[in-house]
Design an enzyme around this catalytic site. Structure first.
Site, PDB file in Angstrom:
ATOM      1  N   SER A   1       0.822  -1.076   0.038  1.00 37.52           N
ATOM      2  CA  SER A   1       0.026  -0.096   0.062  1.00 37.52           C
ATOM      3  C   SER A   1       0.867   1.477   0.106  1.00 37.52           C
ATOM      4  O   SER A   1       1.506   1.624  -0.947  1.00 37.52           O
ATOM      5  CB  SER A   1      -1.000   0.097   1.270  1.00 37.52           C
ATOM      6  OG  SER A   1      -1.995   1.072   1.281  1.00 37.52           O
TER       7      SER A   1
ATOM      8  N   ASP B   1      -1.793   6.170  -3.348  1.00 36.25           N
ATOM      9  CA  ASP B   1      -0.889   5.543  -2.920  1.00 36.25           C
ATOM     10  C   ASP B   1      -0.164   4.609  -3.940  1.00 36.25           C
ATOM     11  O   ASP B   1      -0.798   4.297  -4.933  1.00 36.25           O
ATOM     12  CB  ASP B   1      -1.174   4.863  -1.492  1.00 36.25           C
ATOM     13  CG  ASP B   1      -2.645   4.240  -1.438  1.00 36.25           C
ATOM     14  OD1 ASP B   1      -2.964   4.213  -2.474  1.00 36.25           O
ATOM     15  OD2 ASP B   1      -2.459   3.390  -0.561  1.00 36.25           O
TER      16      ASP B   1
ATOM     17  N   ASP C   1      -0.885   1.174  -4.132  1.00 37.98           N
ATOM     18  CA  ASP C   1      -2.191   0.037  -4.699  1.00 37.98           C
ATOM     19  C   ASP C   1      -3.236   1.061  -5.200  1.00 37.98           C
ATOM     20  O   ASP C   1      -4.366   0.342  -5.440  1.00 37.98           O
ATOM     21  CB  ASP C   1      -2.317  -0.887  -3.651  1.00 37.98           C
ATOM     22  CG  ASP C   1      -2.885  -0.526  -2.300  1.00 37.98           C
ATOM     23  OD1 ASP C   1      -2.856   0.690  -2.259  1.00 37.98           O
ATOM     24  OD2 ASP C   1      -3.510  -1.103  -1.857  1.00 37.98           O
TER      25      ASP C   1
ATOM     26  N   ASP D   1      -5.704   2.736  -3.457  1.00 41.02           N
ATOM     27  CA  ASP D   1      -6.662   2.624  -2.587  1.00 41.02           C
ATOM     28  C   ASP D   1      -7.241   3.807  -1.924  1.00 41.02           C
ATOM     29  O   ASP D   1      -8.118   3.792  -1.137  1.00 41.02           O
ATOM     30  CB  ASP D   1      -7.013   1.532  -1.904  1.00 41.02           C
ATOM     31  CG  ASP D   1      -5.889   1.493  -0.589  1.00 41.02           C
ATOM     32  OD1 ASP D   1      -4.866   2.161  -0.766  1.00 41.02           O
ATOM     33  OD2 ASP D   1      -6.332   0.645   0.102  1.00 41.02           O
TER      34      ASP D   1
END
Length: 453
Positions: free
Chosen positions: A94, A237, A239, A241
């Protein structure tokens, strides 16, 4: 949960997180799940392919087929799991620095696993109760090439595409070299926006900036907004999300302020929203004005998801939830944090209100935050400070919340004391509309704990 924590398991690649460990996690998950096939996605990190290979081996060794999605944003993998009714393994850290990687697990309903199901997998991992398929029954592998395209297409069919296009917006986008670089530029372009980008090349070294979309890492985006005369800046960020915003002048918008603006636009009387215990007074005030209920959880997306599912089971309406780090849920769409979708919902707000970003977030800007840390050398000092925090909370003329440390709500302000989950520190947070009020609350608690230490 010692292994999975509040949002999967993460660590420095090759040190805290090894291919052998990832294989065992995937093998445990495949052994617990009643599934014939498991989806496997990853972000752009340099170790992503290696850990994906390890996870695929663990899944296949349990006799389960693997659908390899390649590099995908977390919400794209989640969408695939829901549409195919299969569980998934995501290789991602992440927002953590480039040297980190991690594992996140998703159920066949397309939702991150709740605490009780993660504990079952953790138990199998610790006890090494793995399924072991014979040589002629190991799982096979398929490569899925359209997961990202299908993800973008579904979002385009869901958001207010015509209204956004009519607003004639220019979007400055910073995917931060992460998985969103493969999807968000096309998505915002297809929404009818003019899109200019920075750090939009997928690169696991993250040469332009670290993956976490905090103000200190986003100077390039602010400059791009100003240079391109953009209406809004959006950052993700690693990933994708999360979505963090910049206003039309290239100024950073605090995640708590954008969450409050979105919540004020979304919540109605009788609704419920869910946030972590460090929630801003901004959202508290929005809920009070809307006649909505605010539910607090321990910090971490897993805890928020678990509480939303419980509220759904009780037929409660939860149209929005999230944290002030840019991770916002719109559960009626899908119970996942989705940076591109969050960005589109903010563009809908801009299009409907016909106001600038600075005007939309202005009601939520006049809040002041203070954060203090107390370092401890041993468990004795920690215990003494936590005992002092409990004594202070008991004597305070405030509404207490003790689900994750001690949060004291005074109506016009709040203060939170909790031990860090990653460092030998006790953290003190305070917030109020009046700067002196926030500083005074934090200082008073700091003094009580420091004396005890």
């Amino acid at each position: 949960m010692k292994i999975f924590g509040s949002s999967g398991t993460r660590g420095v690649a090759g040190e805290e997180l090894t291919p052998e460990f990832v294989l065992r996690v995937a093998k445990a998950a495949a052994s617990v799940w009643d599934a014939d096939r498991v989806a496997l996605g990853r972000d752009t990190r340099t170790t992503g392919a290696m850990f994906s290979d390890a996870a695929a081996a663990g899944i296949a060794s349990a006799g389960v087929d693997v659908a390899r999605l390649g590099v995908t944003p977390t919400p794209a993998t989640v969408r695939y799991c829901e549409d195919e009714s299969i569980p998934g393994v995501l290789i991602t850290a992440s927002h953590n620095p480039p040297e980190y990687n991690g594992v996140k697990l998703v159920g066949d309903d397309g939702i991150e696993l709740p605490v009780d199901r993660l504990e079952r997998i953790e138990g199998a991992l610790v006890a090494e109760t793995f399924d072991a398929a014979p040589w002629d029954e190991v799982g096979g592998t398929t490569h899925v090439t359209d997961a990202n395209e299908d993800y973008v297409a579904e979002m385009l069919a869901t958001v207010g595409r015509e209204a956004i296009a009519d607003a004639d917006l220019t979007v400055a986008l910073d995917p931060g070299h992460g998985a969103g670089a493969l999807t968000s530029p096309d998505f915002f372009h297809e929404l009818g926006c003019e899109v200019v980008t920075v750090n939009a090349q997928p690169d696991g070294h993250f040469p332009g900036r670290d993956p976490e979309p905090v103000e200190a890492n986003l100077g390039d985006l602010g400059r791009l907004v100003r240079a391109a005369d953009a209406d809004v800046g959006i950052a993700h960020d690693g990933d994708a999300d999360r979505a963090i915003f910049f206003d039309e002048r290239g100024r950073y918008v605090e995640g708590d302020a954008s969450l409050a603006a979105l919540a004020a636009h979304t919540l109605s009387a009788g609704d419920t929203t869910v946030a972590a215990v460090n929630v801003s007074q901004r959202l508290v005030d929005v809920c009070e004005a809307a006649g909505a209920t605010l539910e607090l959880t321990p910090i971490g997306s897993t805890n928020i998801i678990t509480r939303i599912r419980q509220l759904w089971a009780a037929d409660e309406s939860v149209p929005i939830a999230g944290e002030g780090n840019g991770g916002v849920f719109f559960p009626d769409y899908r119970l996942v944090r989705d940076g591109a979708f969050i960005g589109a919902k903010f563009l809908e707000l801009l299009a409907e209100r016909r106001e600038s970003v600075s005007e939309i977030v202005a009601p939520y800007g006049d809040y002041h935050n203070v954060r203090l840390n107390l370092v401890y050398d041993d468990e004795r000092e920690l215990d003494a400070m936590l005992a002092a925090a409990e004594e202070y909370a008991a004597a305070a003329d405030a509404t207490p919340t003790t689900i994750d440390g001690h949060r004291l709500d005074y109506g016009d302000a709040w203060v939170l004391v909790r031990p860090s989950g990653t460092e030998p520190k006790v953290r003190i947070y305070a917030e109020a509309r009046d700067r002196d009020r926030a500083a005074g609350l934090a200082a008073e608690v700091h003094e009580a704990l420091d004396d005890a230490r």
